[in-house]
Design a protein around this motif. Structure first.
Motif, PDB file in Angstrom:
ATOM      1  N   LEU A  18       0.846  -1.193   0.000  1.00  8.99           N
ATOM      2  CA  LEU A  18       0.000   0.000   0.000  1.00  8.99           C
ATOM      3  C   LEU A  18       0.880   1.241   0.000  1.00  8.99           C
ATOM      4  N   ALA A  19       0.423   2.273  -0.686  1.00  5.59           N
ATOM      5  CA  ALA A  19       1.107   3.565  -0.722  1.00  5.59           C
ATOM      6  C   ALA A  19       0.100   4.652  -0.347  1.00  5.59           C
ATOM      7  N   PRO A  20       0.547   5.891  -0.165  1.00  3.38           N
ATOM      8  CA  PRO A  20      -0.413   6.971   0.100  1.00  3.38           C
ATOM      9  C   PRO A  20      -1.439   7.165  -1.012  1.00  3.38           C
ATOM     10  N   THR A  21      -1.200   6.587  -2.184  1.00  5.81           N
ATOM     11  CA  THR A  21      -2.210   6.640  -3.244  1.00  5.81           C
ATOM     12  C   THR A  21      -3.503   5.946  -2.821  1.00  5.81           C
ATOM     13  N   SER A  22      -3.450   5.104  -1.784  1.00  2.19           N
ATOM     14  CA  SER A  22      -4.669   4.478  -1.261  1.00  2.19           C
ATOM     15  C   SER A  22      -5.634   5.510  -0.687  1.00  2.19           C
ATOM     16  N   PHE A  23      -5.133   6.729  -0.418  1.00  2.00           N
ATOM     17  CA  PHE A  23      -5.986   7.792   0.122  1.00  2.00           C
ATOM     18  C   PHE A  23      -6.457   8.766  -0.962  1.00  2.00           C
ATOM     19  N   TYR A  24      -6.013   8.572  -2.205  1.00  4.03           N
ATOM     20  CA  TYR A  24      -6.415   9.479  -3.280  1.00  4.03           C
ATOM     21  C   TYR A  24      -7.915   9.435  -3.581  1.00  4.03           C
ATOM     22  N   PRO A  25      -8.641   8.332  -3.293  1.00  8.42           N
ATOM     23  CA  PRO A  25     -10.096   8.411  -3.467  1.00  8.42           C
ATOM     24  C   PRO A  25     -10.746   9.522  -2.644  1.00  8.42           C
TER      25      PRO A  25
END
Length: 745
Positions: free
Chosen positions: A479-486
């Protein structure tokens, strides 16, 4: 050759070249170059980028440029100023001696890129060069020990290193490069001036007049937001250079990379968009320059290339689409319609390209890839496809396979699809503003469809987080911080948002200190501490912050902004570096060799340091805030033009020029602020007590009428029009209208 007449005159003198301490007047190709020689080492230097140069304050227009220059143990404080567009002043002061001053020589080298002869006029004590019909004169407060002439700067360096400082054989009265030589025993401090005029005597007189004036040095910023704004300005200004190949100014990824790494220029797609966003905080013109550097590279296929340099072109790839988000914010800040008109069609073609080239199964979700066009480095490889993410070695790609048939990775990437949804939403707003209603409807529908698929397909219910997923298969482990882009895309349900916040708080996940790590702290790759494998990256923090703000999670967002700026400030104030990334355990940026120390997007952390006082976003419009404390912020660009904010004794004032436009004791953020002829509107935060808004430029003769959520509220005339605000547990919309026309608003 840095020569251009197409640069705004107020920026003509600036640090355009690859040498940070060198000033260039672009319209004539004039260079003023410091050169140092240390007898202790027998070496001379022109202060190329590196450890010998610490970059100080830098105004965008070059009216203030400060550096600390070091050579062989001797350190100089160096400063340039600008009294008018055609003249510069300068000074040095010895801060630390590495040897006896008579053996350390500091030199001012004057040259013109057209090869014109520079002359020494002994009667005037001035170096003179004529370029076309213009004359430039360089004078110094202390007379030089001697004047030498050389064919080039390189030969001037070689002359010192071959003959030392006792040598007089290179004395000259005319040469392509003339050098005023000083030593630090006789001239520990010195001032100099260079003026341009249409007659030689006028140029000399102007230069002498400048030396007769005392130096006026702006005060240093005071208070966290002011320090953040100044840092953002300095990074943008230092990294704004002249691209002689394409004859344009632009904000480089890092001024340290343009020649050594890219051969003259380098446009990395999302870096350039961030540069435009940050430049727009001050100057719409420089923001346009950076957007033009991107849009000029648009391909016949439709995509905006991942990377364009003097030696390579990655036209087979793009990068996750943030352009619509950036351009819409710039439009909201500057209200300049040409920003949309010049960007919309290019961005719409790029958006369509993603769905045509990166959704091979027509699933409505996209993957990264590399198309069969061009011959860029890494084309047609797994690594090339990963380049599109900008997260080249991130562990979120470790499980991906490169599908040669579709030329894509076999993973639906949550960050990519979230940014595609956001891009479609921003394109819908642009199209509507431009009167393209059918296109606006289509973009909005695409945004909603993508959000729904993200919400349904890329949510890992078992772990309670969005994650990358194999096409038609299971979720990727890393997991990366891109998991919070939604969050940024508006694609998460309230229940999903709650679970995401838990991951942001989890010290074994994306919490802990410092934040935000580039991969979960529980991931085995976190310990790699190699580029995107574990380290903290400013774009992650910036985009997650914006996602939190979109959903009204303001306390969380403010905490992230404060921690981000504190991390940036720890490197900035002690070493004047703007790191590309940071160690996620220690916060140290230079603990390994891969981090560039003056990277443009590093200043996104400084931008977050300003956000508590002012910001412009799609969700809240123009905001000004009163976080408490004392100080002044600005000038900065706003929908009204250049403005400042002053905080004092619990009150916030909005100032344009010498005029106060608004004064209030409201604590927190005022959002959706709009001021036009005859109307002011804004959204107030919840008020714990009765407060006021004062508009000093209005008076009772204008028959003002104020309403709060549609209900009339009282006004009075006390130092302008005063609006009385009752305490309220909820946010409220205020509108103030008047009949008389007010100019300048």
């Amino acid at each position: 050759m840095p020569v251009s007449v197409n640069i705004p005159l107020e920026r003509a003198w600036n640090s355009w070249s690859s040498r940070p301490a060198e000033m260039v007047f672009l319209p004539l190709g004039l260079r003023l170059t410091p050169l140092a020689f240390a007898a202790s080492t027998g070496k001379a230097c022109l202060f190329e980028p590196g450890d010998a140069v610490m970059l100080g304050r830098h105004a965008l227009d070059g009216s203030l440029v400060e550096l600390q220059l070091s050579h062989a143990g001797t350190t100089l404080d160096w400063r340039y100023g600008k009294a008018d567009p055609f003249s510069i002043t300068g000074s040095w002061r010895m801060a630390e001696a590495g040897e006896w001053g008579v053996r350390f020589w500091i030199n001012l080298c004057l040259s013109a890129d057209g090869g014109e002869q520079v002359r020494f006029e002994e009667a005037d004590g001035a170096l003179i060069v004529r370029v076309g019909h213009r004359f430039a004169a360089l004078v110094s407060e202390e007379p030089p020990v001697q004047v030498t002439g050389h064919v080039s700067l390189a030969e001037a360096v070689q002359d010192y290193e071959t003959h030392g400082y006792f040598h007089t054989g290179s004395r000259a009265e005319a040469a392509p490069v003339l050098v005023l030589r000083f030593n630090l025993e006789m001239m520990r401090d010195n001032r100099f001036a260079l003026a341009i005029a249409d007659r030689q005597d006028l140029a000399v007189a102007q230069a002498r007049a400048l030396l007769a004036r005392p130096d006026v040095v702006p005060p240093r910023p005071d208070g966290e937001p002011a320090v953040a704004l100044a840092a953002l300005r300095d990074v943008v200004a230092w990294n704004t250079v002249w691209d002689g190949i394409n004859q344009r100014s632009y904000t480089a990824i890092s001024r340290n990379w343009d020649l050594g790494k890219f051969g003259g220029y380098g446009v990395w797609l999302n870096d350039q968009f961030y540069a435009a966003l940050m430049a727009g905080e001050f100057d719409a013109g420089l923001a346009r320059d950076n957007l033009a550097a991107v849009f000029s590279g648009a391909t016949p296929q439709g995509n905006l290339p991942c990377l364009l340099t003097a030696s390579d072109a990655w036209v087979d790839r793009s990068q996750s689409p943030i352009g619509g988000f950036v351009v819409w914010q710039l439009y909201l800040r500057h209200r300049a319609r040409d920003l949309l008109e010049n960007a919309y069609a290019v961005l719409a073609r790029n958006h369509a390209w993603w769905w045509r080239e990166r959704d091979p199964g027509g699933t409505g979700l996209a993957s990264f890839g590399t198309s069969d066009v061009g011959d860029g480095l890494y084309k047609g490889t797994h690594f090339g496809a990963r380049n599109e993410s900008a997260m080249d070695n991130s562990p979120v790609h470790d499980e991906a396979r490169y599908d040669k048939a579709t030329r894509t990775l076999d993973i639906w990437d949550v960050g990519l699809n979230s940014l595609l949804a956001l891009d479609a939403e921003m394109l819908a707003l642009m199209a509507a503003e431009l009167g393209r209603e059918e296109e606006a409807t289509a973009h909005a529908a695409r945004a909603e469809a993508t959000k729904a698929l993200i919400q349904e397909t890329l949510w890992d219910g078992e772990r309670g987080i969005f994650a990358n997923r194999r096409r038609g298969g299971g979720f990727v482990r890393s997991l990366a911080p891109t998991s919070f882009y939604p969050l940024l895309a508006g694609a998460a349900t309230p229940g999903q948002i709650e679970r995401l916040c838990g991951h942001l708080d989890d010290p074994s996940g994306f919490g802990g200190d410092p934040v935000i790590p580039g991969v979960s702290r529980a991931d085995p790759a976190f310990k790699d501490n190699s580029y995107w494998r574990g380290r903290i990256w400013p774009p992650f923090n910036y985009l997650v912050y914006q996602g939190l703000r979109r959903h009204g999670l303001d306390e969380r967002a403010s905490a992230l902004a404060q921690r981000s700026f504190a991390l940036f400030r720890s490197a900035w104030e002690s070493r004047r570096i703007c790191p590309e990334n940071y160690n996620a355990e220690t916060g140290e940026p230079l603990d390994q060799p891969d981090t560039e120390r003056f990277y443009s997007w590093g200043a996104l952390m400084a931008k977050l340091g300003i956000a508590a006082v002012t910001d412009v976003t799609p969700w809240h419009g123009w905001e000004i805030g009163n976080p408490g404390g004392e100080g002044e912020l600005g000038p900065f660009a706003s929908p009204l033009g250049q403005v400042r904010l002053a905080l004092s004794q619990g009150r916030l004032r909005l100032i344009q020029g010498e005029r106060v436009l608004l004064e209030t004791d409201v604590a927190g953020r005022i959002s959706r602020l709009s001021m036009t002829d005859g109307a002011i509107s804004l959204r107030l935060p919840p008020l714990e007590r009765a407060c006021f808004l004062r508009f000093p430029h209005l008076h009772a003769g204008m028959t003002p009428q104020a309403s709060l959520d549609g209900e009339t509220v009282a006004t009075s005339e006390e130092g302008g029009i005063l609006v009385h605000l009752p305490a309220s547990a909820k946010a409220a919309d205020l509108e103030l209208r008047w009949r008389a026309r007010i100019t300048g608003i």
